[in-house]
Write an enzyme that holds these catalytic residues in place. Structure first.
Site, PDB file in Angstrom:
ATOM      1  CE1 TYR A   1      -5.444 -21.663  -6.104  1.00  0.00           C
ATOM      2  CE2 TYR A   1      -5.141 -19.580  -4.936  1.00  0.00           C
ATOM      3  CZ  TYR A   1      -5.721 -20.310  -5.946  1.00  0.00           C
ATOM      4  OH  TYR A   1      -6.564 -19.698  -6.827  1.00  0.00           O
TER       5      TYR A   1
ATOM      6  CD  GLU B   1      -5.678 -16.493  -7.794  1.00  0.00           C
ATOM      7  OE1 GLU B   1      -6.061 -17.072  -6.767  1.00  0.00           O
ATOM      8  OE2 GLU B   1      -6.230 -16.650  -8.892  1.00  0.00           O
TER       9      GLU B   1
ATOM     10  CG  ASP C   1      -8.984 -24.085  -5.216  1.00  0.00           C
ATOM     11  OD1 ASP C   1      -9.086 -25.140  -5.862  1.00  0.00           O
ATOM     12  OD2 ASP C   1      -9.865 -23.209  -5.211  1.00  0.00           O
TER      13      ASP C   1
END
Length: 288
Positions: free
Chosen positions: A115, A32, A133
């Site tokens: 996020y 991520e 996102d």
DNA sequence: TAGTCGTGGTA
DNA sequence: TTACCAAGACT
């Protein structure tokens, strides 16, 4: 849209290494961070290297910052590498080397924002939390609001929009979260959406409205050529390509404008991406 | 909150 | 070719 979208995802999802069974929460977190503003294709090889080299947070925490910046390669935004290194150290020291599953605990770690915290909670721990996102915002703008594209981000509103789309059960909600992102990445794309392949075509508000153009405020254009970002990248690239410390002259060679060069060099020192040795040379942090 | 922070592929 | 775009965070 729930069932159709989740079914579409299970049949059409890309097979990405961080989606394989057995990938740890640490693996998800690393993916991520790397994927922030960075295309999947560029992340894949680096992620595989990192997982082989540093399978647990304490492994990454044990090496120098310079080593981490070097291993980050040309993924871009190298401050992410320093923050991930710092997050790994905190996880190792205060969380028993286990990535937290709680959103608020994740948010307290460096480099992890709204996020990423929710992405880790959902994708690594199957929590029912909205994951918003740029892809999800675009899908919601079109499918729910009937707009051509998403306007400026508004955290509270965006979260509320997604919250109502999530099924009640944790596991199913997490699937919905990843499915929304995948739809935005593969079908409901920014430039030329492939609506003929869309699993929620029949319920899409944008279709029903006749596919109106985006009417919101123009999105700011990020220029690159000639900016400090380019110069910082050029300076750092010299260090990445060299084993030890380098002279000032080596760095001066990459950019003609001395004022801008000096400003960028200074900002890299302030950010901790470079260090100056006692001899006046420049090195990646910890590599001298 | 608007500006800043890399890099490279694509239309 | 230029401009847009790519799983944001931080100040």
């Amino acid at each position: 849209m729930d069932d159709a979208l989740i079914l579409w995802y299970t049949k059409n999802k890309r097979s990405l290494p961080w989606r394989e069974p057995g990938v740890t929460a640490w693996g998800v977190l690393v993916s991520e961070i790397m994927l922030q503003q960075t295309p999947v294709a560029r992340v894949e090889p680096i992620w595989l290297e990192w997982m082989a080299r540093w399978p647990v947070p304490s492994g990454l925490a044990a090496v120098s910052q310079g080593e981490v910046v070097r291993a980050w390669g040309k993924l871009g935004y190298p401050r992410r590498a320093l923050r991930l290194h710092a997050a790994a150290a905190e996880i190792a020291a205060h969380h028993n080397d286990i990535v937290p599953s709680d959103v608020d605990t994740l948010l307290a770690l460096p480099g992890i924002g709204d996020y990423t915290a929710r992405a880790v909670a959902a994708f690594a721990y199957s929590r029912r939390v909205p994951v918003v996102d740029t892809n999800v915002r675009r899908v919601v703008a079109r499918a729910v609001h009937g707009a051509g594209d998403a306007g400026p981000a508004s955290n509270a509103r965006d979260m509320a929009d997604v919250e109502v789309l999530l099924p009640a059960a944790d596991a199913e909600a997490a699937l919905m979260s990843i499915a929304l992102m995948e739809l935005g990445a593969m079908v409901c794309t920014a430039r030329t959406p492939r609506c003929v392949d869309c699993p929620i075509f029949g319920s899409c508000a944008w279709q029903k409205a006749g596919r109106p153009e985006y009417t919101g405020p123009a999105k700011p254009v990020q220029r690159f050529a000639g900016t400090d970002r380019q110069v910082r990248g050029l300076l750092l690239d010299v260090l990445r390509d060299t084993d030890g410390p380098v002279t000032r002259a080596r760095l001066d060679a990459v950019w003609a404008d001395s004022g801008q060069r000096d400003r960028c060099l200074d900002s890299l020192l302030v950010d901790g991406l470079l260090e100056q040795t006692d001899a006046g040379l420049f090195a990646l942090p910890g590599e001298h």
